[in-house]
Design a protein around this motif. Structure first.
Motif, PDB file in Angstrom:
ATOM      1  N   MET A  70       0.822  -1.212   0.000  1.00 48.36           N
ATOM      2  CA  MET A  70       0.000   0.000   0.000  1.00 48.36           C
ATOM      3  C   MET A  70       0.858   1.266   0.000  1.00 48.36           C
ATOM      4  SD  MET A  70      -3.157  -0.816  -0.254  1.00 48.36           S
ATOM      5  CE  MET A  70      -3.888   0.748   0.175  1.00 48.36           C
ATOM      6  N   THR A  71       2.110   1.143   0.451  1.00 51.57           N
ATOM      7  CA  THR A  71       2.988   2.315   0.450  1.00 51.57           C
ATOM      8  C   THR A  71       3.223   2.831  -0.957  1.00 51.57           C
ATOM      9  OG1 THR A  71       4.080   1.462   2.428  1.00 51.57           O
ATOM     10  CG2 THR A  71       5.247   3.165   1.195  1.00 51.57           C
ATOM     11  N   VAL A  72       3.285   1.926  -1.936  1.00 48.43           N
ATOM     12  CA  VAL A  72       3.599   2.314  -3.316  1.00 48.43           C
ATOM     13  C   VAL A  72       2.573   3.286  -3.863  1.00 48.43           C
ATOM     14  CG1 VAL A  72       3.952   1.421  -5.649  1.00 48.43           C
ATOM     15  CG2 VAL A  72       4.761   0.111  -3.672  1.00 48.43           C
ATOM     16  N   SER A  73       1.292   3.054  -3.565  1.00 47.17           N
ATOM     17  CA  SER A  73       0.246   3.876  -4.167  1.00 47.17           C
ATOM     18  C   SER A  73      -0.329   4.923  -3.229  1.00 47.17           C
ATOM     19  CB  SER A  73      -0.903   2.982  -4.665  1.00 47.17           C
ATOM     20  OG  SER A  73      -1.433   2.249  -3.575  1.00 47.17           O
ATOM     21  N   ARG A  74      -0.346   4.657  -1.902  1.00 48.03           N
ATOM     22  CA  ARG A  74      -1.012   5.549  -0.970  1.00 48.03           C
ATOM     23  C   ARG A  74      -0.048   6.265  -0.018  1.00 48.03           C
ATOM     24  NH1 ARG A  74      -6.570   4.941  -0.633  1.00 48.03           N
ATOM     25  NH2 ARG A  74      -7.293   4.215  -2.670  1.00 48.03           N
ATOM     26  N   GLY A  75       1.215   5.902  -0.034  1.00 45.25           N
ATOM     27  CA  GLY A  75       2.164   6.568   0.841  1.00 45.25           C
ATOM     28  C   GLY A  75       2.292   5.870   2.185  1.00 45.25           C
ATOM     29  N   PRO A  76       3.204   6.354   3.039  1.00 45.59           N
ATOM     30  CA  PRO A  76       3.467   5.673   4.303  1.00 45.59           C
ATOM     31  C   PRO A  76       2.353   5.809   5.330  1.00 45.59           C
ATOM     32  CG  PRO A  76       4.764   7.679   4.134  1.00 45.59           C
ATOM     33  CD  PRO A  76       4.107   7.504   2.802  1.00 45.59           C
ATOM     34  N   VAL A  77       1.566   6.888   5.265  1.00 41.74           N
ATOM     35  CA  VAL A  77       0.528   7.090   6.285  1.00 41.74           C
ATOM     36  C   VAL A  77      -0.806   6.535   5.821  1.00 41.74           C
ATOM     37  CG1 VAL A  77      -0.725   8.788   7.652  1.00 41.74           C
ATOM     38  CG2 VAL A  77       1.724   9.109   7.195  1.00 41.74           C
TER      39      VAL A  77
END
Length: 363
Positions: A114-121
């Motif tokens: 999910m970090t790839v598309s939505r970022g770390p938060v």
């Protein structure tokens, strides 16, 4: 019980169908992407129908399919709902590596994807947090299920103890009203005959012997009544070491010292009775020189005892009162006892459940 298992299977199947509908309504089902997209979504949903039977495998398959979808299509937060359901179920797995290791690995992999598309938060942190919550809910559910199972087991044991106490009271009442009364009448009549009857010395000796036997029988009946009414508490029998020592002196040959010290204290008394009864039967039916082997296997949830002996005497069929009584007692607490010929000898195999409650599948 079979209907209950079938009902759980139907519930799991219904859960899979509801998740599929949820994905379709939420726009996660991509019919325009062709058969590849349909296959990935199916791989996410279909394993959920078997989540109780194979929680580890289901979590691994659903996580792999979800990661493939998140990395190959435009991801939605709803896409990892199947992973959350699998994480909710995985605490019911028997192996700790599946419950902790696979569950943590699945959450971490989902957060990385999910970090790839939505970022770390909005991507990683949110996904990991939701996964942890789902896993904790499953763990709490598992704990409550285990507590309910323990409560049901305790209630069953209480009911069995109450029924046993009622049977003992009925037995004591029958002994008192029949055998004790009849024996007392016989003693009174024999004493009257001895006092007023014109008896020869031989007849008097016979009456004296009859009176002695009657008094002894009446004393045994009264002792039995006291034991039956002693709140249902059985007096502990002789230690198994003393029993084996006495039998060894009578001719029993024990091949090696049994590892009875490994048996937990909570089932030690029952285990000692099983070993003692099997050893007594071996010597009784085969005579001096019979060889005995005692095997003890201790597991977290049960203790297995196998007693093997040579069969050098006359063959016997069935089991006696002692083993039948132990078999009934073991069956009442979820254990088992089997006795019968094995090769050229005879074996008694017993499984004694411990107080630990095994894992109960979640709903």
């Amino acid at each position: 019980m079979r209907w209950f298992r079938d009902r759980k299977s139907l519930l799991d199947l219904g859960t899979a169908v509801l998740v599929a509908v949820l994905l379709a309504v939420g726009g996660a089902w991509p019919p325009a992407t062709g058969w590849d997209g349909v296959a990935l979504v199916s791989a996410q949903v279909l394993p959920l129908a078997f989540r109780r039977r194979f929680p580890g495998w289901v979590l691994a398959l659903v996580t792999a399919a979800t990661l493939a979808r998140l990395l190959t299509t435009q991801p939605h937060n709803i896409d990892y709902v199947p992973v959350l359901i699998a994480l909710y179920t995985v605490p019911s797995a028997r192996r700790a590596s599946v419950r902790w290791g696979l569950g943590g690995l699945s959450a971490a992999a989902l957060g990385a994807a999910m970090t790839v598309s939505r970022g770390p938060v909005d991507g990683a942190l949110l996904a990991v947090a939701v996964c942890v919550v789902a896993w904790l809910l499953g763990t709490e559910r598992q704990r409550h299920a285990a507590e309910r199972a323990e409560f049901a087991a305790q209630r069953t044991r209480f009911q069995l103890e109450r029924l046993a106490a009622e049977r003992r009271e009925q037995t004591a009442r029958r002994l008192h009203d029949t055998l004790a009364r009849t024996t007392t009448v016989m003693l009174v009549q024999a004493e009257a005959l001895l006092a007023v009857g014109e008896l020869t010395s031989t007849d008097r000796a016979r009456v004296d012997a009859m009176l002695a036997a009657g008094r002894d029988a009446l004393g045994q009946v009264r002792e039995t009544l006291r034991e039956l009414r002693d709140d249902g508490q059985q007096q502990p029998g002789p230690a198994v070491a003393a029993v084996l020592a006495e039998l060894t002196a009578a001719g029993l040959v024990i091949e090696e010292e049994p590892a009875l010290h490994r048996i937990p204290d909570q089932v030690r008394d029952l285990a000692d009775r099983i070993v003692s009864e099997a050893a007594i039967n071996a010597l009784r039916h085969n005579g001096p020189g019979v060889r005995l082997r005692v095997e003890v296997e201790v597991a977290p949830e049960s203790v297995r005892i196998v007693v093997r002996s040579d069969r050098i005497g006359h063959p016997t069929t069935g089991t006696g009162y002692g083993l039948d009584s132990l078999r009934t007692q073991l069956a009442a607490r979820g254990g088992s006892l089997a006795a019968g010929p094995e090769g050229e000898g005879w074996s008694v195999a017993a499984v004694i459940p411990c107080l630990a409650v095994p894992a109960v599948p979640t709903r």
